[in-house]
Design an enzyme around this catalytic site. Structure first.
Site, PDB file in Angstrom:
ATOM      1  N   ILE A 115      13.113   1.204  -0.954  1.00 22.47           N
ATOM      2  CA  ILE A 115      13.863  -0.096  -0.927  1.00 22.47           C
ATOM      3  C   ILE A 115      15.321   0.592   0.432  1.00 22.47           C
ATOM      4  O   ILE A 115      15.478   1.089   0.915  1.00 22.47           O
ATOM      5  CB  ILE A 115      14.921   0.031  -2.007  1.00 22.47           C
ATOM      6  CG1 ILE A 115      14.306  -0.302  -3.135  1.00 22.47           C
ATOM      7  CG2 ILE A 115      16.013  -0.932  -1.729  1.00 22.47           C
ATOM      8  CD1 ILE A 115      12.739  -1.142  -4.269  1.00 22.47           C
ATOM      9  N   ASP A 116      14.893  -0.787   1.555  1.00 25.02           N
ATOM     10  CA  ASP A 116      15.043  -0.811   2.462  1.00 25.02           C
ATOM     11  C   ASP A 116      16.729  -1.531   2.784  1.00 25.02           C
ATOM     12  O   ASP A 116      17.452  -1.682   1.085  1.00 25.02           O
ATOM     13  CB  ASP A 116      14.740  -1.457   3.837  1.00 25.02           C
ATOM     14  CG  ASP A 116      15.227  -0.873   4.946  1.00 25.02           C
ATOM     15  OD1 ASP A 116      16.012  -1.403   5.130  1.00 25.02           O
ATOM     16  OD2 ASP A 116      14.504  -1.476   6.182  1.00 25.02           O
ATOM     17  N   THR A 117      16.346  -3.081   2.206  1.00 23.13           N
ATOM     18  CA  THR A 117      17.347  -4.586   2.807  1.00 23.13           C
ATOM     19  C   THR A 117      17.377  -4.433   1.321  1.00 23.13           C
ATOM     20  O   THR A 117      18.363  -4.460   0.116  1.00 23.13           O
ATOM     21  CB  THR A 117      16.937  -5.511   2.979  1.00 23.13           C
ATOM     22  OG1 THR A 117      15.771  -6.149   3.059  1.00 23.13           O
ATOM     23  CG2 THR A 117      16.726  -4.705   4.532  1.00 23.13           C
TER      24      THR A 117
ATOM     25  N   LYS B 143      17.413   3.902   1.119  1.00 26.85           N
ATOM     26  CA  LYS B 143      17.727   3.557   2.126  1.00 26.85           C
ATOM     27  C   LYS B 143      19.023   3.151   2.434  1.00 26.85           C
ATOM     28  O   LYS B 143      19.321   2.117   1.498  1.00 26.85           O
ATOM     29  CB  LYS B 143      16.927   2.670   4.069  1.00 26.85           C
ATOM     30  CG  LYS B 143      17.173   3.033   4.432  1.00 26.85           C
ATOM     31  CD  LYS B 143      16.155   2.547   5.626  1.00 26.85           C
ATOM     32  CE  LYS B 143      14.928   3.247   5.730  1.00 26.85           C
ATOM     33  NZ  LYS B 143      14.159   2.064   6.923  1.00 26.85           N
TER      34      LYS B 143
ATOM     35  N   VAL C 248      10.992   5.730   8.442  1.00 33.19           N
ATOM     36  CA  VAL C 248      10.628   7.064   8.109  1.00 33.19           C
ATOM     37  C   VAL C 248       8.914   6.442   7.439  1.00 33.19           C
ATOM     38  O   VAL C 248       8.448   6.217   7.172  1.00 33.19           O
ATOM     39  CB  VAL C 248      10.874   7.466   6.280  1.00 33.19           C
ATOM     40  CG1 VAL C 248      12.437   8.516   6.841  1.00 33.19           C
ATOM     41  CG2 VAL C 248      10.919   6.615   5.435  1.00 33.19           C
TER      42      VAL C 248
ATOM     43  N   ASP D  76       7.171   2.349  -2.479  1.00 33.21           N
ATOM     44  CA  ASP D  76       8.206   3.697  -2.270  1.00 33.21           C
ATOM     45  C   ASP D  76       9.167   3.271  -2.204  1.00 33.21           C
ATOM     46  O   ASP D  76       9.913   4.699  -1.848  1.00 33.21           O
ATOM     47  CB  ASP D  76       6.654   3.660  -0.966  1.00 33.21           C
ATOM     48  CG  ASP D  76       6.687   2.247   0.147  1.00 33.21           C
ATOM     49  OD1 ASP D  76       7.155   1.456  -0.859  1.00 33.21           O
ATOM     50  OD2 ASP D  76       6.018   2.443   0.495  1.00 33.21           O
TER      51      ASP D  76
ATOM     52  N   LYS E 264       0.634  -1.350   0.180  1.00 34.32           N
ATOM     53  CA  LYS E 264      -0.116  -0.106   0.197  1.00 34.32           C
ATOM     54  C   LYS E 264       0.937   0.791  -0.045  1.00 34.32           C
ATOM     55  O   LYS E 264       0.387   1.931  -0.605  1.00 34.32           O
ATOM     56  CB  LYS E 264      -0.550  -0.396   1.227  1.00 34.32           C
ATOM     57  CG  LYS E 264      -1.760  -1.396   1.438  1.00 34.32           C
ATOM     58  CD  LYS E 264      -2.514  -1.226   2.575  1.00 34.32           C
ATOM     59  CE  LYS E 264      -3.689  -1.992   2.768  1.00 34.32           C
ATOM     60  NZ  LYS E 264      -3.743  -1.906   4.637  1.00 34.32           N
TER      61      LYS E 264
END
Ligand code: 5GP
Length: 219
Positions: free
Chosen positions: A138-140, A167, A189, A136, A69
């Site tokens: 990208i982290d890992t 990130k 965030v 929205d 979402k």
């Protein structure tokens, strides 16, 4: 040179005081700072739309896939800007819109489990199509890598990925999308449709959550 370059907001100065912006009263005590004000988000998305349209070849409609979402606000604003962009040949890129629900987070930790909402029958429609995946954050990178693996099995003609945020984290698997809005520091965030356990989607600016907010909305 237009792809894979982004605005780096990892520096200290991108930590605006809450009092300088309009923040919904119900979130006032739950945030540490404003990282990216909504106006800057919108201006950057206009440029991403321009770059994506400039790189688009071929006549068939581009299938723009919203990763739900969190991605819905970015997707809506990106598509609006793309509709206004014309190619070098003076035409608009025909767009068709798809929605994929992907869930991997609980509280502020990646669970490692990625659930994708489309059935194999629905995914089979991507065969031979040009896809643009809209995410929205990208982290890992694990969610996107798994999603791409799954999509590629259904033989689309091309797949490009845009993520509003990337990130900078030591936990990154090394994946970098084709079009990135902002590189951000390793903080959790919220806002601009990014949630914490479904809260904060109604906040316009991209903000850093504080410990009060994390405790208040923990599951
Ligand atoms: P990854 O698999 O790259 O670690 O995680 C990607 C997903 O985790 C994103 O689609 C997003 O839903 C969620 N995520 C990662 N970092 C954050 C964050 O800082 N804030 C929010 N709200 N979601 C995040």
């Amino acid at each position: 040179a237009s792809t894979n370059s982004w605005i780096d907001v990892t520096a200290e100065k991108f930590n605006y005081s809450l009092e300088h912006f309009v923040i919904p009263k119900h979130y006032e005590n739950d945030l540490q700072s404003v990282m990216i004000p909504n106006g800057l988000v919108m201006d950057r998305i206009e440029k991403l739309a321009r770059m994506i349209v400039d790189d688009t070849r071929g006549q068939q409609p581009l299938v723009v896939c919203c990763v739900l979402k969190g991605g819905h606000q970015f997707f809506a604003d990106l598509v609006n800007f793309m509709k206004k962009c014309v190619t070098k040949q003076g035409s608009n890129v025909p767009l068709s819109l798809e929605f994929i629900k992907v869930k991997s987070y609980e509280n502020d930790q990646s669970t490692g489990n990625v659930k994708i909402s489309l059935t194999d029958e629905e995914l089979a429609e991507f065969k031979g199509r040009d896809l643009l995946i809209v995410e929205d954050i990208i982290d890992t990178g694990r969610t996107m890598v798994r999603l791409l693996d799954r999509l590629k099995a259904f033989e689309p003609a091309s797949v490009r990925v845009t993520s509003l945020l990337l990130k900078k984290t030591p936990l990154s698997c090394g994946y970098i999308p084709d079009y990135v809005g902002f590189a951000i520091p390793d903080a959790f965030v919220v806002g601009y449709a990014l949630d914490y356990n479904e809260h904060f989607r109604d906040l316009d600016h991209i903000c850093v959550i504080n410990d009060t907010g994390k405790a208040k909305y923990a599951v």
